[in-house]
Enzyme design. Structure first.
Site, mmCIF file in Angstrom:
data_model
loop_
_atom_site.group_PDB
_atom_site.id
_atom_site.type_symbol
_atom_site.label_atom_id
_atom_site.label_comp_id
_atom_site.label_asym_id
_atom_site.label_seq_id
_atom_site.Cartn_x
_atom_site.Cartn_y
_atom_site.Cartn_z
ATOM 1 N N HIS A 58 0.832 -1.210 0.000
ATOM 2 C CA HIS A 58 0.000 0.000 0.000
ATOM 3 C C HIS A 58 0.868 1.263 0.000
ATOM 4 C CE1 HIS A 58 -3.581 2.418 1.408
ATOM 5 N NE2 HIS A 58 -2.595 3.193 1.841
ATOM 6 N N GLU A 59 1.765 1.353 0.964
ATOM 7 C CA GLU A 59 2.580 2.564 1.056
ATOM 8 C C GLU A 59 3.537 2.687 -0.125
ATOM 9 O OE1 GLU A 59 1.744 4.815 2.962
ATOM 10 O OE2 GLU A 59 0.436 3.679 4.297
ATOM 11 N N HIS A 111 3.394 6.757 -6.819
ATOM 12 C CA HIS A 111 2.672 7.957 -7.236
ATOM 13 C C HIS A 111 3.584 9.177 -7.136
ATOM 14 C CE1 HIS A 111 -1.560 10.059 -6.992
ATOM 15 N NE2 HIS A 111 -0.987 10.201 -8.170
ATOM 16 N N HIS A 154 1.705 4.478 -2.831
ATOM 17 C CA HIS A 154 1.819 5.929 -2.643
ATOM 18 C C HIS A 154 3.190 6.404 -3.137
ATOM 19 C CE1 HIS A 154 -1.814 6.999 -0.568
ATOM 20 N NE2 HIS A 154 -1.582 6.239 0.485
#
Length: 723
Positions: free
Chosen positions: A496-497, A503, A500
């Site tokens: 998940h991180e 991105h 990020h």
């Protein structure tokens, strides 16, 4: 989750601080006030001292003021270049100081950092207010906004003007002077309250522990977790005992595996009562925050704070956010009742005479999983050593997006455990710097997040800057000769991180305000959450899940069990998450006397009763430790965004499943329209360019196993709201 620096990158100014010659001499040696001189401009952490922060912050504020005065004092007609772009480029010193300070304040805090923060954050808050209510500057921004169709701007520039104008208005630029003074006071008070809330939470977390001196009480807890508890006890001078804390790697295994029911109860009650009494009680702080937020919304012309916070994102209003949540809530609660019935039946079969309580949920959910799927998470963890998972996320990024990661062992780092990597494309060109900081410590706040030490941009003259991005976690620590072995939840969090991080790292947006994760709050979780799907895909698992002792690739039989159990306990997980999101929105909807005199505990209880919250489930975060919404305003009236974005990620990943999880064309489209685009376009338009249509809520329900087998397809339940 990511921290947003909108006010830092777009607007920071206050009165200059007079400096003596001696102070100026000292500042010339300040690492922030001279070029870093490091590879890729990584902050020289080893040179930075506590004494460097405040002088650099004050100097950054003074320089920002001078830059803004230059913008407002020019005789030329306001244009995109001389006003909007000039404002974006201002405040570089303050921005880079605060990026370092705010990071270390959360990852490696200390009494000295706390003392600095009590001065620094109010200064920054005040500077933001002064800038966003600067009438001369707003007049120029407003002129560019009103003539934006005449200046020949490209779509990205036009969007930047519209977003900047909106931010000024939402920050009080159109208020009269009296109301502006009221708003400044409210913002100052909120900044102080956020500091107090976070300080209380960290202190309360560190103050709680359970000391076990009877080894028999540890029955059922995995040996690796027992070893970590023993090391924690030893570090506290309690050799021969075991200490468990509220940090997730300590708390969750105890709740999930401890056979001793009283031990589970003590841990559960310690957690749900965190920061709810004594000297670290956050309830009085919340009362003041809620009251001030309601007043702020009223001043700015909104019926309530939730309306203010949702007006400028995809949802547009609280009703749309609630509408989505309730579509998920009802089937989730129904599933909880089914799950509890299974647990109760198993407990009764064991000869117990108690009713399943909240502190039994994790424990019996794990027992049911073992019973139904013959899946033992302690066995599963042996295939998820942290270093193997790290290699997995890097290989995923290379196969999907054509980037590689090379460790830089000699690069500056803010803590010994941090690892630093250079990210390159397949042509060998530099893309970004990526850092990881994965283990808990007393000075680090709980949770996991992504942020950056340096953002990205491309100026019209061709000057560019590539990002420095970092991931922070609080994962299971190594113990003795055993490496860090991650739970399935920790594996998902790591992916998940990293999403990020991608991105932030892969952005190609030219403007600072649109680069990377500078997107609508209910869109920012799409890149993080969609990458969680790869973690347990069989094709992906076979590339990185290896036994930490033997190196054996995870066997097909275990992969099959993981797939079969993938939707286990989703009723509980969804209900606690949606419940927290709904609680957050209810806090934001309080106005008038209700906001002024609210009883925090009674309010939570009333929300749970109105929702029909199952007795066995608690909100994922109770208000005194719901840091997302009360530790800052970043996710206030916005915790729903995790579910909103999950509709996008579940719907989007279904396209990957149809085409192949490493399909080059699908990956290229996601990279172009989501990861590289940042905030250059409306997020729904970007999503449709990637997916070919708007997302559908049923994708989330299907992903969580909340659609019954005989339930017909509901292709008509599209996302509410949008722009």
């Amino acid at each position: 989750m990511r921290k947003h620096y909108l006010t830092l990158t777009a607007a920071l100014m206050t009165a200059a601080v007079a400096l003596t010659p001696e102070a100026m001499s000292q500042q010339r040696k300040n690492p922030f006030l001279v070029p870093y001189g490091t590879q890729f401009n990584i902050p020289p952490f080893e040179k930075i001292t506590y004494d460097d922060y405040l002088p650099a912050i004050k100097e950054g504020i003074a320089r920002r003021e001078q830059e803004v005065e230059k913008i407002t004092g020019q005789a030329h007609e306001p244009t995109f270049a001389n006003t909007v772009l000039a404002l974006e480029k201002s405040g570089e010193l303050l921005n880079r100081v605060m990026m370092v300070f705010s990071s270390l304040d959360e990852t490696n805090s200390s009494p000295e950092m706390v003392a600095i923060s009590e001065v620094a954050y109010p200064l920054v808050s005040q500077s933001s207010d002064e800038l966003m209510m600067n009438s001369l500057l707003f007049g120029r921004v407003e002129h560019v906004y009103e003539t934006r169709d005449e200046e020949g701007l490209n779509p990205q520039q036009k969007r930047a003007v519209e977003e900047l104008y909106r931010d000024f208005v939402r920050s009080g630029a159109k208020l009269n002077m009296v109301d502006q003074m009221k708003l400044k006071k409210i913002n100052s008070q909120l900044t102080e309250l956020y500091l107090q809330y976070n300080k209380n939470l960290l202190n309360a977390t560190n103050a709680f522990s359970i000391v076990v001196d009877d080894e028999a009480m540890l029955a059922g807890i995995p040996a690796s977790n027992v070893a970590v508890a023993a090391e924690e006890a030893k570090s506290r001078g309690l050799d021969g005992k075991w200490v468990f804390t509220l940090q997730a790697p300590s708390r969750l295994p105890l709740l999930q595996y401890a056979d001793n029911r009283d031990l589970r109860r003590r841990m559960y009650e310690g957690y749900i009562n965190l920061a709810s009494s004594g000297e670290f009680d956050n309830r009085p702080v919340i009362q003041q925050i809620v009251k001030l937020r309601a007043e702020k919304a009223r001043l700015l012309g909104y019926p309530d704070y939730a309306s203010y916070m949702t007006a400028n994102v995809m949802a547009k209003n609280p009703a749309n956010a609630e509408g989505l949540l309730m579509k998920i809530w009802e089937p989730a609660v129904e599933r909880v009742h089914e799950e509890v019935a299974e647990m109760q039946a198993l407990s009764d079969k064991e000869g117990n005479d108690f009713k399943i309580a909240p502190w039994d949920y994790y424990y019996y959910a794990e027992k049911v999983r073992r019973d139904k799927y013959a899946l033992d998470e302690d066995e599963v963890r042996s295939y998820f050593a942290l270093e193997n998972v790290r290699k997995g996320i890097f290989s995923m990024a290379e196969r999907l997006y054509g980037v590689t990661f090379t460790e830089l062992p000699n690069a500056p780092k803010y803590y010994d455990e941090v690892k630093v990597y250079e990210v390159k494309d397949l042509k060998g060109q530099h893309v970004a710097v990526f850092m990881t900081d994965y283990f808990p410590r007393a000075s680090k706040r709980q949770g996991a997040w992504m942020s950056e030490f340096q953002g990205a941009f491309v100026d019209p003259d061709g000057k560019s800057q590539r990002p420095i991005v970092y991931n922070v976690g609080n994962f299971s620590k190594p113990a003795g000769d055993t490496p860090s072995l991650l739970t399935l939840d920790e594996v998902a969090t790591m992916f998940h991180e990293f999403g990020h991080g991608l991105h932030g790292m892969l952005t190609r947006a030219k403007l600072r305000s649109q680069a990377g994760t500078n997107v609508d709050r209910d869109f920012v979780e799409l890149p993080s959450q969609i990458h969680e799907h790869w973690a347990l895909e069989p094709e992906m698992l076979r590339t990185y899940a290896r036994h930490y002792k033997t190196g054996e690739v995870i066997p097909d039989s275990l992969v099959a069990k993981l797939q079969a159990a993938a939707k286990h306990n989703q009723g509980f997980m969804t209900t606690e998450l949606v419940g927290a999101a709904l609680l957050d929105l209810q806090w934001g909807k309080l106005t008038g006397a209700d906001a002024e005199n609210v009883d925090v505990s009674a309010f939570e209880k009333s929300v749970a009763e109105r929702l029909g919250m199952p007795a066995e489930v608690q909100f994922r975060y109770r208000s005194p430790y719901f840091r997302h919404i009360f530790g800052s305003d970043g996710y206030a009236s916005g915790y729903y965004t995790y579910l909103w974005a999950e509709v996008l990620d579940a719907d989007g990943f279904e396209l990957f499943k149809q085409k192949g999880i490493f399909d080059p064309a699908t990956a290229a489209a996601f990279k172009k329209y989501v990861l590289e685009a940042g905030g250059t376009e409306d997020p729904m338009e970007l999503y449709k360019k990637f997916r070919g249509r708007e997302p559908r809520v049923e994708a989330l329900l299907r992903n969580r196993g909340l659609l019954k087998d005989d339930e017909p397809e509901k292709t008509d339940i599209n996302m509410p709201g949008g722009k």
